[in-house]
Write a protein that holds these residues in place. Sequence first.
Motif, PDB file in Angstrom:
ATOM      1  N   LEU A  38       0.826  -1.215   0.000  1.00 20.61           N
ATOM      2  CA  LEU A  38       0.000   0.000   0.000  1.00 20.61           C
ATOM      3  C   LEU A  38       0.856   1.260   0.000  1.00 20.61           C
ATOM      4  O   LEU A  38       0.567   2.219  -0.728  1.00 20.61           O
ATOM      5  CB  LEU A  38      -0.952   0.004   1.202  1.00 20.61           C
ATOM      6  N   SER A  39       1.914   1.254   0.808  1.00 25.17           N
ATOM      7  CA  SER A  39       2.771   2.442   0.835  1.00 25.17           C
ATOM      8  C   SER A  39       3.475   2.634  -0.507  1.00 25.17           C
ATOM      9  O   SER A  39       3.660   3.760  -0.962  1.00 25.17           O
ATOM     10  CB  SER A  39       3.777   2.376   1.992  1.00 25.17           C
ATOM     11  N   TRP A  40       3.836   1.539  -1.165  1.00 21.85           N
ATOM     12  CA  TRP A  40       4.466   1.640  -2.483  1.00 21.85           C
ATOM     13  C   TRP A  40       3.485   2.207  -3.507  1.00 21.85           C
ATOM     14  O   TRP A  40       3.830   3.127  -4.251  1.00 21.85           O
ATOM     15  CB  TRP A  40       4.963   0.263  -2.934  1.00 21.85           C
ATOM     16  N   ILE A  41       2.270   1.680  -3.536  1.00 25.18           N
ATOM     17  CA  ILE A  41       1.308   2.127  -4.546  1.00 25.18           C
ATOM     18  C   ILE A  41       0.913   3.586  -4.324  1.00 25.18           C
ATOM     19  O   ILE A  41       0.713   4.328  -5.288  1.00 25.18           O
ATOM     20  CB  ILE A  41       0.063   1.205  -4.616  1.00 25.18           C
ATOM     21  N   VAL A  42       0.833   4.033  -3.097  1.00 26.08           N
ATOM     22  CA  VAL A  42       0.504   5.436  -2.824  1.00 26.08           C
ATOM     23  C   VAL A  42       1.576   6.338  -3.425  1.00 26.08           C
ATOM     24  O   VAL A  42       1.271   7.340  -4.083  1.00 26.08           O
ATOM     25  CB  VAL A  42       0.331   5.683  -1.308  1.00 26.08           C
ATOM     26  N   GLY A  43       2.848   5.983  -3.212  1.00 26.55           N
ATOM     27  CA  GLY A  43       3.935   6.778  -3.788  1.00 26.55           C
ATOM     28  C   GLY A  43       3.904   6.794  -5.305  1.00 26.55           C
ATOM     29  O   GLY A  43       4.121   7.833  -5.935  1.00 26.55           O
ATOM     30  N   MET A  44       3.620   5.644  -5.900  1.00 23.44           N
ATOM     31  CA  MET A  44       3.535   5.578  -7.363  1.00 23.44           C
ATOM     32  C   MET A  44       2.383   6.431  -7.888  1.00 23.44           C
ATOM     33  O   MET A  44       2.520   7.126  -8.895  1.00 23.44           O
ATOM     34  CB  MET A  44       3.364   4.126  -7.821  1.00 23.44           C
ATOM     35  N   LEU A  45       1.235   6.373  -7.214  1.00 20.41           N
ATOM     36  CA  LEU A  45       0.077   7.167  -7.645  1.00 20.41           C
ATOM     37  C   LEU A  45       0.374   8.658  -7.575  1.00 20.41           C
ATOM     38  O   LEU A  45      -0.042   9.425  -8.450  1.00 20.41           O
ATOM     39  CB  LEU A  45      -1.155   6.807  -6.814  1.00 20.41           C
ATOM     40  N   VAL A  46       1.098   9.075  -6.560  1.00 23.56           N
ATOM     41  CA  VAL A  46       1.485  10.489  -6.452  1.00 23.56           C
ATOM     42  C   VAL A  46       2.356  10.883  -7.640  1.00 23.56           C
ATOM     43  O   VAL A  46       2.139  11.929  -8.268  1.00 23.56           O
ATOM     44  CB  VAL A  46       2.221  10.762  -5.118  1.00 23.56           C
ATOM     45  N   THR A  47       3.331  10.056  -7.968  1.00 24.48           N
ATOM     46  CA  THR A  47       4.218  10.364  -9.096  1.00 24.48           C
ATOM     47  C   THR A  47       3.434  10.400 -10.400  1.00 24.48           C
ATOM     48  O   THR A  47       3.624  11.306 -11.221  1.00 24.48           O
ATOM     49  CB  THR A  47       5.374   9.351  -9.171  1.00 24.48           C
ATOM     50  N   PHE A  48       2.526   9.460 -10.604  1.00 25.98           N
ATOM     51  CA  PHE A  48       1.688   9.465 -11.811  1.00 25.98           C
ATOM     52  C   PHE A  48       0.775  10.694 -11.848  1.00 25.98           C
ATOM     53  O   PHE A  48       0.550  11.271 -12.916  1.00 25.98           O
ATOM     54  CB  PHE A  48       0.861   8.186 -11.920  1.00 25.98           C
ATOM     55  N   SER A  49       0.261  11.109 -10.706  1.00 27.19           N
ATOM     56  CA  SER A  49      -0.590  12.300 -10.651  1.00 27.19           C
ATOM     57  C   SER A  49       0.193  13.543 -11.074  1.00 27.19           C
ATOM     58  O   SER A  49      -0.313  14.374 -11.844  1.00 27.19           O
ATOM     59  CB  SER A  49      -1.142  12.473  -9.230  1.00 27.19           C
ATOM     60  N   MET A  50       1.416  13.650 -10.593  1.00 24.31           N
ATOM     61  CA  MET A  50       2.249  14.798 -10.987  1.00 24.31           C
ATOM     62  C   MET A  50       2.587  14.724 -12.467  1.00 24.31           C
ATOM     63  O   MET A  50       2.577  15.746 -13.158  1.00 24.31           O
ATOM     64  CB  MET A  50       3.527  14.852 -10.143  1.00 24.31           C
ATOM     65  N   ALA A  51       2.874  13.526 -12.964  1.00 21.49           N
ATOM     66  CA  ALA A  51       3.190  13.355 -14.388  1.00 21.49           C
ATOM     67  C   ALA A  51       1.985  13.763 -15.247  1.00 21.49           C
ATOM     68  O   ALA A  51       2.152  14.413 -16.287  1.00 21.49           O
ATOM     69  CB  ALA A  51       3.594  11.915 -14.678  1.00 21.49           C
ATOM     70  N   TYR A  52       0.797  13.413 -14.808  1.00 28.43           N
ATOM     71  CA  TYR A  52      -0.414  13.797 -15.539  1.00 28.43           C
ATOM     72  C   TYR A  52      -0.539  15.317 -15.609  1.00 28.43           C
ATOM     73  O   TYR A  52      -0.836  15.872 -16.666  1.00 28.43           O
ATOM     74  CB  TYR A  52      -1.659  13.188 -14.880  1.00 28.43           C
ATOM     75  N   ARG A  53      -0.263  15.972 -14.486  1.00 27.37           N
ATOM     76  CA  ARG A  53      -0.327  17.440 -14.457  1.00 27.37           C
ATOM     77  C   ARG A  53       0.688  18.037 -15.436  1.00 27.37           C
ATOM     78  O   ARG A  53       0.386  18.970 -16.174  1.00 27.37           O
ATOM     79  CB  ARG A  53      -0.093  17.946 -13.039  1.00 27.37           C
ATOM     80  N   VAL A  54       1.882  17.516 -15.445  1.00 31.45           N
ATOM     81  CA  VAL A  54       2.925  18.008 -16.339  1.00 31.45           C
ATOM     82  C   VAL A  54       2.479  17.842 -17.776  1.00 31.45           C
ATOM     83  O   VAL A  54       2.522  18.786 -18.581  1.00 31.45           O
ATOM     84  CB  VAL A  54       4.284  17.297 -16.089  1.00 31.45           C
ATOM     85  N   LEU A  55       2.042  16.640 -18.121  1.00 29.27           N
ATOM     86  CA  LEU A  55       1.630  16.380 -19.499  1.00 29.27           C
ATOM     87  C   LEU A  55       0.410  17.192 -19.910  1.00 29.27           C
ATOM     88  O   LEU A  55       0.347  17.722 -21.024  1.00 29.27           O
ATOM     89  CB  LEU A  55       1.381  14.891 -19.710  1.00 29.27           C
ATOM     90  N   SER A  56      -0.541  17.327 -19.026  1.00 35.59           N
ATOM     91  CA  SER A  56      -1.741  18.078 -19.368  1.00 35.59           C
ATOM     92  C   SER A  56      -1.486  19.581 -19.436  1.00 35.59           C
ATOM     93  O   SER A  56      -2.220  20.306 -20.103  1.00 35.59           O
ATOM     94  CB  SER A  56      -2.879  17.785 -18.386  1.00 35.59           C
ATOM     95  N   THR A  57      -0.441  20.040 -18.783  1.00 39.12           N
ATOM     96  CA  THR A  57      -0.118  21.471 -18.808  1.00 39.12           C
ATOM     97  C   THR A  57       0.737  21.846 -20.007  1.00 39.12           C
ATOM     98  O   THR A  57       0.524  22.891 -20.606  1.00 39.12           O
ATOM     99  CB  THR A  57       0.624  21.864 -17.502  1.00 39.12           C
ATOM    100  N   VAL A  58       1.672  20.991 -20.359  1.00 38.95           N
ATOM    101  CA  VAL A  58       2.657  21.396 -21.367  1.00 38.95           C
ATOM    102  C   VAL A  58       2.663  20.537 -22.617  1.00 38.95           C
ATOM    103  O   VAL A  58       3.540  20.700 -23.459  1.00 38.95           O
ATOM    104  CB  VAL A  58       4.087  21.418 -20.773  1.00 38.95           C
ATOM    105  N   LEU A  59       1.703  19.626 -22.752  1.00 40.19           N
ATOM    106  CA  LEU A  59       1.691  18.727 -23.888  1.00 40.19           C
ATOM    107  C   LEU A  59       1.614  19.494 -25.212  1.00 40.19           C
ATOM    108  O   LEU A  59       0.645  20.182 -25.476  1.00 40.19           O
ATOM    109  CB  LEU A  59       0.534  17.741 -23.784  1.00 40.19           C
ATOM    110  N   LEU A  60       2.656  19.364 -26.003  1.00 38.14           N
ATOM    111  CA  LEU A  60       2.720  20.024 -27.297  1.00 38.14           C
ATOM    112  C   LEU A  60       3.058  18.975 -28.335  1.00 38.14           C
ATOM    113  O   LEU A  60       4.210  18.716 -28.633  1.00 38.14           O
ATOM    114  CB  LEU A  60       3.780  21.128 -27.305  1.00 38.14           C
ATOM    115  N   LEU A  61       2.046  18.367 -28.893  1.00 40.10           N
ATOM    116  CA  LEU A  61       2.287  17.332 -29.904  1.00 40.10           C
ATOM    117  C   LEU A  61       1.996  17.859 -31.292  1.00 40.10           C
ATOM    118  O   LEU A  61       1.168  18.626 -31.551  1.00 40.10           O
ATOM    119  CB  LEU A  61       1.431  16.105 -29.627  1.00 40.10           C
TER     120      LEU A  61
END
Length: 151
Positions: free
Chosen positions: A128-151
């Motif tokens: 559970l502690s591992w998955i929580v950390g991974m979800l946080v990292t994925f959440s931040m990655a989503y924010r980055v991609l949704s903010t700056v995605l230039l395809l």
Amino acid sequence: MATLMENEAFMAFTTYATIVILKMMLMAPMTGYFRFSRGAFSNEEDVSGKSAEEKKKLLRTHPDVERVRRCHQNDLENIIPFVVVGLLYALTEPELSTALLHFRIFAGSRICHTIAYVGALPQPSRGLSWIVGMLVTFSMAYRVLSTVLLL
């Protein structure tokens, strides 16, 4: 550089990134402590100068040493992506309260993960502690991609 110092999310990131990096760095001395205290070494040169019988006895694995070593490996696999993604996330200038929530949850999850791993706590505590950390990292990655995605 002055602009970064005014970015509160970036400053918060540097604090929490430093905390988890230091936690990760402390795992190496902890591994050494467990190797010496359990008399379990992995390399021939670690027991040089010992008799053949002593070498045979000391060149072995020990569950405590392996647990700490695997925890350190898991830190490398999770903290490095957090630092990279977290830096990019902080540069998107997220709301400070949201950024702090991400950073605090990740740091807490890694500390809980270490306690669960080294303390050999029953599952699902470590998972559970591992998955929580991974979800946080994925959440931040989503924010980055949704903010700056230039395809």
